[in-house]
Enzyme design. Sequence first.
Site, PDB file in Angstrom:
ATOM      1  N   HIS A 106     -44.520  11.463 -20.654  1.00 23.96           N
ATOM      2  CA  HIS A 106     -45.982  12.643 -20.828  1.00 23.96           C
ATOM      3  C   HIS A 106     -47.150  11.515 -20.575  1.00 23.96           C
ATOM      4  CE1 HIS A 106     -43.105  15.431 -20.504  1.00 23.96           C
ATOM      5  NE2 HIS A 106     -42.945  15.684 -21.720  1.00 23.96           N
ATOM      6  N   ASP A 147     -35.322  14.107 -18.745  1.00 23.35           N
ATOM      7  CA  ASP A 147     -35.050  14.859 -20.388  1.00 23.35           C
ATOM      8  C   ASP A 147     -35.902  16.117 -19.621  1.00 23.35           C
ATOM      9  OD1 ASP A 147     -37.537  14.257 -22.637  1.00 23.35           O
ATOM     10  OD2 ASP A 147     -38.242  15.742 -21.392  1.00 23.35           O
ATOM     11  N   ASP A 175     -32.673  16.943 -24.454  1.00 25.93           N
ATOM     12  CA  ASP A 175     -33.461  18.783 -24.955  1.00 25.93           C
ATOM     13  C   ASP A 175     -33.071  19.267 -23.338  1.00 25.93           C
ATOM     14  OD1 ASP A 175     -35.064  17.252 -23.159  1.00 25.93           O
ATOM     15  OD2 ASP A 175     -36.684  16.871 -24.279  1.00 25.93           O
TER      16      ASP A 175
HETATM   17 ZN   LIG Z   1     -38.792  16.767 -22.872  1.00 25.01          ZN
END
Ligand SMILES: [Zn+2]
Length: 377
Positions: A135, A170, A259
């Site tokens: 990110h 992810d 996740d």
């Molecule tokens: Zn993540």
Amino acid sequence: MESRTILIYSDELACAEYSAAHPFKPLRAKIFMELLHRYYNLQEDHFRIMRPEPLDEEILYLFHSRPYIELLKKAGRGEFDPEMFRAGLGNDENPVFKGMFDLALTIAGGTHGGAMALVQGEADTVFDPISGLHHAKRDQASGFCYVNDVACAIADLVRKGFRVASVDIDVHHGDGVQEAFYATDRVLTISLHESAATLFPGTGFETEIGVGAGRGYNVNVPFRAGADDEVYLSAFEAVVPPLLDRFRPDIVFAEIGADSHREDHLANLNLTSNGYTRVVSRIKALSPLMLAMGGGGYNVYRTAALWAAAWSALTGMRMEDKFTGLVGGMMYGPEAKAGSIEEAPFVLQGQEKELCANEAARVVRYIRETVFPIHAI
Ligand SMILES: [Zn+2]
């Protein structure tokens, strides 16, 4: 047998944390190591452990701006600068703490070192559990990520002439990596994630396909909240193998954040270890060289268990429980909290399943019609 797998690990890094309450827990890597020792008959000729070393700072600037890195350094020394707020530093998500710059640099060094070991022929698979901070932006911290280790390492490889693909499973959109390579055809970036409608960072629509020379080299597969193994795998199969086959990367960076699992409390997909390990093993089969990065995963025990299950997909090693014989459906030992390392399948039913499947089919259709022709697929 010569060792062809490298595991990037140090106890020191696994014991680091942003703060006691922060959900990003490097400790997952330590638990993963314990599970590896329990479930695999590890011998030195199977793999080698490499300690992450701090990244050469100049490589940071292949992606990040100098003023942003100066702010990170200041924050890491405990100094304050009002510009930090604009750079996403000093909130609950990306707290400021002493030593944070060195920590970020070491994480990025692990990723870069792993990538170098691969292209220099020292291994064909590397797993770095504490990495994949996808990110972080050019001049902003975001989503627990300060330095974008993925973008920095890929940028260095591109500069050295390699063709790189990034496959990000992810549950969150890999927005920082997308930003880094949005306008180039030297990197194929594919991210599969939960839809922006329900999850951070609110980007990653299928319509974001790159610009200029990069048009068609950025691919997003957003899933409706609730999507299960079946829905996920069918979209993965439709999109990822044809693109990787066509692009022919020298090396694949795979952010295998755990996740997307149904027990992750920060997201809403419904994957189990069955779907997760299947996807990891497909990426492995499609990759000439593979750098797997741990990424997210906020259910600490489950994440470690998923990585341990993925280890057999990455290395071809057979998983067995040294204490109770072959892995079965039993609940046992310290990881009883997480249940057994392999799980029963979960299949979404009824109208929710239909909605998830229809949305995935719509996205796949869009990619087939808009992106595939650019690659003559
Ligand atoms: Zn993540």
